[in-house]
Design a protein around this motif. Structure first.
Motif, PDB file in Angstrom:
ATOM      1  N   THR A 175       0.825  -1.222   0.000  1.00 40.76           N
ATOM      2  CA  THR A 175       0.000   0.000   0.000  1.00 40.76           C
ATOM      3  C   THR A 175       0.854   1.265   0.000  1.00 40.76           C
ATOM      4  N   GLU A 176       1.974   1.236   0.708  1.00 40.20           N
ATOM      5  CA  GLU A 176       2.807   2.443   0.799  1.00 40.20           C
ATOM      6  C   GLU A 176       3.224   3.004  -0.570  1.00 40.20           C
ATOM      7  N   PRO A 177       3.488   2.131  -1.567  1.00 35.62           N
ATOM      8  CA  PRO A 177       3.852   2.689  -2.888  1.00 35.62           C
ATOM      9  C   PRO A 177       2.810   3.645  -3.459  1.00 35.62           C
ATOM     10  N   LEU A 178       1.580   3.602  -2.934  1.00 32.42           N
ATOM     11  CA  LEU A 178       0.551   4.518  -3.437  1.00 32.42           C
ATOM     12  C   LEU A 178       0.859   5.968  -3.068  1.00 32.42           C
ATOM     13  N   ILE A 179       1.681   6.166  -2.040  1.00 35.77           N
ATOM     14  CA  ILE A 179       2.048   7.535  -1.645  1.00 35.77           C
ATOM     15  C   ILE A 179       2.770   8.210  -2.814  1.00 35.77           C
ATOM     16  N   ALA A 180       3.732   7.491  -3.399  1.00 32.93           N
ATOM     17  CA  ALA A 180       4.468   8.052  -4.545  1.00 32.93           C
ATOM     18  C   ALA A 180       3.542   8.169  -5.766  1.00 32.93           C
ATOM     19  N   TYR A 181       2.680   7.167  -5.923  1.00 30.06           N
ATOM     20  CA  TYR A 181       1.755   7.149  -7.073  1.00 30.06           C
ATOM     21  C   TYR A 181       0.903   8.416  -7.103  1.00 30.06           C
ATOM     22  N   TYR A 182       0.342   8.769  -5.933  1.00 31.14           N
ATOM     23  CA  TYR A 182      -0.539   9.948  -5.902  1.00 31.14           C
ATOM     24  C   TYR A 182       0.235  11.262  -5.729  1.00 31.14           C
ATOM     25  N   SER A 183       1.456  11.176  -5.159  1.00 27.91           N
ATOM     26  CA  SER A 183       2.293  12.393  -5.106  1.00 27.91           C
ATOM     27  C   SER A 183       2.624  12.818  -6.521  1.00 27.91           C
ATOM     28  N   ASP A 184       2.958  11.841  -7.353  1.00 21.15           N
ATOM     29  CA  ASP A 184       3.321  12.147  -8.738  1.00 21.15           C
ATOM     30  C   ASP A 184       2.161  12.817  -9.473  1.00 21.15           C
ATOM     31  N   LYS A 185       0.942  12.488  -9.048  1.00 21.85           N
ATOM     32  CA  LYS A 185      -0.233  13.102  -9.694  1.00 21.85           C
ATOM     33  C   LYS A 185      -0.623  14.404  -8.999  1.00 21.85           C
ATOM     34  N   GLN A 186       0.222  14.832  -8.027  1.00 18.51           N
ATOM     35  CA  GLN A 186      -0.019  16.093  -7.288  1.00 18.51           C
ATOM     36  C   GLN A 186      -1.338  16.078  -6.518  1.00 18.51           C
ATOM     37  N   LEU A 187      -1.736  14.930  -6.046  1.00 15.32           N
ATOM     38  CA  LEU A 187      -3.022  14.850  -5.344  1.00 15.32           C
ATOM     39  C   LEU A 187      -2.844  14.621  -3.850  1.00 15.32           C
ATOM     40  N   LEU A 188      -1.642  14.252  -3.441  1.00 18.24           N
ATOM     41  CA  LEU A 188      -1.442  13.768  -2.071  1.00 18.24           C
ATOM     42  C   LEU A 188      -1.155  14.864  -1.051  1.00 18.24           C
ATOM     43  N   ARG A 189      -1.836  14.777   0.096  1.00 22.40           N
ATOM     44  CA  ARG A 189      -1.517  15.628   1.244  1.00 22.40           C
ATOM     45  C   ARG A 189      -1.387  14.705   2.453  1.00 22.40           C
ATOM     46  N   SER A 190      -0.355  14.925   3.268  1.00 25.41           N
ATOM     47  CA  SER A 190      -0.202  14.085   4.457  1.00 25.41           C
ATOM     48  C   SER A 190      -0.734  14.804   5.680  1.00 25.41           C
ATOM     49  N   VAL A 191      -1.382  14.049   6.553  1.00 29.07           N
ATOM     50  CA  VAL A 191      -1.963  14.602   7.773  1.00 29.07           C
ATOM     51  C   VAL A 191      -1.539  13.709   8.949  1.00 29.07           C
ATOM     52  N   ASP A 192      -1.011  14.349   9.994  1.00 32.29           N
ATOM     53  CA  ASP A 192      -0.595  13.593  11.183  1.00 32.29           C
ATOM     54  C   ASP A 192      -1.848  13.074  11.903  1.00 32.29           C
ATOM     55  N   SER A 193      -1.919  11.768  12.082  1.00 31.00           N
ATOM     56  CA  SER A 193      -3.096  11.213  12.764  1.00 31.00           C
ATOM     57  C   SER A 193      -2.702  10.497  14.034  1.00 31.00           C
ATOM     58  N   SER A 194      -1.568  10.935  14.609  1.00 32.27           N
ATOM     59  CA  SER A 194      -1.064  10.219  15.787  1.00 32.27           C
ATOM     60  C   SER A 194      -1.679  10.731  17.092  1.00 32.27           C
ATOM     61  N   THR A 195      -2.446  11.823  17.031  1.00 31.89           N
ATOM     62  CA  THR A 195      -3.012  12.340  18.282  1.00 31.89           C
ATOM     63  C   THR A 195      -4.464  11.913  18.453  1.00 31.89           C
ATOM     64  N   ASP A 196      -5.413  12.840  18.278  1.00 31.53           N
ATOM     65  CA  ASP A 196      -6.812  12.409  18.446  1.00 31.53           C
ATOM     66  C   ASP A 196      -7.657  12.815  17.235  1.00 31.53           C
ATOM     67  N   PRO A 197      -8.881  12.306  17.156  1.00 28.43           N
ATOM     68  CA  PRO A 197      -9.711  12.553  15.975  1.00 28.43           C
ATOM     69  C   PRO A 197      -9.941  14.040  15.679  1.00 28.43           C
ATOM     70  N   ALA A 198     -10.102  14.870  16.728  1.00 26.66           N
ATOM     71  CA  ALA A 198     -10.359  16.297  16.492  1.00 26.66           C
ATOM     72  C   ALA A 198      -9.164  16.952  15.807  1.00 26.66           C
ATOM     73  N   ASN A 199      -7.958  16.617  16.276  1.00 24.10           N
ATOM     74  CA  ASN A 199      -6.743  17.157  15.671  1.00 24.10           C
ATOM     75  C   ASN A 199      -6.569  16.700  14.238  1.00 24.10           C
ATOM     76  N   THR A 200      -6.903  15.430  14.010  1.00 29.24           N
ATOM     77  CA  THR A 200      -6.767  14.879  12.655  1.00 29.24           C
ATOM     78  C   THR A 200      -7.725  15.605  11.716  1.00 29.24           C
ATOM     79  N   MET A 201      -8.925  15.887  12.200  1.00 25.24           N
ATOM     80  CA  MET A 201      -9.907  16.627  11.388  1.00 25.24           C
ATOM     81  C   MET A 201      -9.362  18.018  11.052  1.00 25.24           C
ATOM     82  N   GLN A 202      -8.755  18.679  12.052  1.00 26.35           N
ATOM     83  CA  GLN A 202      -8.147  19.995  11.808  1.00 26.35           C
ATOM     84  C   GLN A 202      -7.089  19.898  10.721  1.00 26.35           C
TER      85      GLN A 202
END
Ligand code: ADP
Length: 215
Positions: A175-202
Motif C-alpha cells: 500500500t505504501e507505494p501509493l504515496i508516490a503514485y498519488y504524489s506524482d499526480k499532485q493529489l497527495l496531502r499528508s496529515v498527522d493522525s497520531s493524536t486524536d480525531p479532532a486534531n486529525t480533522m483539523q
C-alpha cells in the motif's frame, strides 16, 4: 468531491471518513466494512474473504475490483464519495483510473508502527452496532459491554498482535507505494493522525485548504 483516505491500518481512516461524510453528505465507503458484510453473509465468496482478512492479508485485486465497481455505481455516489481502505495496491489505483474516476484529494494519514500496534491490539468492537472502543484510550462505561446496546464487546480476529504485525508488513509492501503514485499526480496531502480525531480533522481541513462545505 471524490476523496481517498490512505494510511496504515489503525491510522483512523474510518473515523475521519465518517466525520467528513456526515459534514458534507457524501457516503464514506469502507471496503473493510463491505468485506466484513460479505463474510457475515456466509456465502462461498464470504468464506474465502474471511481467510484473507483473518490472516492479515489483502483480498485479491480481482474480487476488490468487482466490489468497488458495483458500489461506486450506486446512486448515492453521484455527488461524490470518500474511499476508506481503497485503493490498497497500485493495481487497485489503476482500476479507478480505468473506470475514469477523477479523484480530487488523496489524504495520507501518518502514524508510527508502534502506535498502530497499541491502538489496534487495544481496540474492542461491538458485534451488534459496530461501535469501537479502546481498552485504555476510550473504554466503554464498564469496560466490557457496549454503551449503546449493552452487547458484549469483542476483539476483531485481525486485531490480535500477530495479525496486526502481518497487516503492517502488507501495508508497507503493497500500500505504501501509493504515496508516490498519488504524489506524482499532485493529489497527495499528508496529515498527522497520531493524536486524536479532532486534531486529525483539523489537519485534514488544513490539507484541503478548508474547501469543504462544512455545516
Ligand atoms: P484497516 O484499515 O484497519 O486494516 P479495514 O477494515 O479497512 O481495516 O480492513 C480490514 C481488512 O479487509 C484488511 O486487512 C484486508 O484484509 C481487507 N481489505 C480491506 N480493504 C481492502 C482492499 N482495498 N484490498 C484488499 N483487501 C482489503
Amino acid at each position: 468531491m471524490n476523496i481517498i483516505f490512505l494510511g496504515p491500518p489503525g491510522s483512523g481512516k474510518g473515523t475521519l471518513a465518517d466525520k467528513v461524510s456526515k459534514a458534507v453528505h457524501i457516503p464514506a465507503i469502507s471496503t473493510g466494512a463491505l468485506l466484513r458484510e460479505a463474510v457475515r453473509s456466509q456465502s462461498e465468496l464470504g468464506k474465502q474473504i474471511q481467510q484473507y482478512i483473518d490472516h492479515g492479508n489483502l483480498v485479491p485485486d480481482t474480487i476488490m475490483g468487482n466490489l468497488i465497481k458495483d458500489r461506486l455505481q450506486l446512486k448515492d455516489c453521484q455527488d461524490g464519495f470518500i474511499l476508506d481502505g481503497f485503493p490498497r495496491t497500485i493495481e487497485q489505483a489503476q482500476m479507478l483510473d480505468d473506470l475514469g474516476i477523477c479523484i480530487d484529494h488523496v489524504i495520507n494519514l501518518t502514524i508510527s508502527d508502534e502506535q498502530i500496534v497499541a491502538r489496534l491490539t487495544g481496540r474492542r468492537v461491538c458485534p451488534k452496532c459496530g461501535a469501537t472502543y479502546h481498552i485504555e484510550n476510550l473504554p466503554s462505561a464498564d469496560g466490557k459491554h457496549c454503551d449503546v446496546d449493552g452487547a458484549d464487546l469483542t476483539q476483531r480476529e485481525d486485531d490480535h498482535p500477530e495479525t496486526v504485525r502481518r497487516r503492517l508488513v502488507v501495508y508497507h509492501e503493497l500500500t505504501e507505494p501509493l504515496i508516490a503514485y498519488y504524489s506524482d499526480k499532485q493529489l497527495l496531502r499528508s496529515v498527522d493522525s497520531s493524536t486524536d480525531p479532532a486534531n486529525t480533522m483539523q489537519g485534514f481541513l488544513k490539507a484541503i485548504d478548508g474547501k469543504l462545505d462544512l455545516e
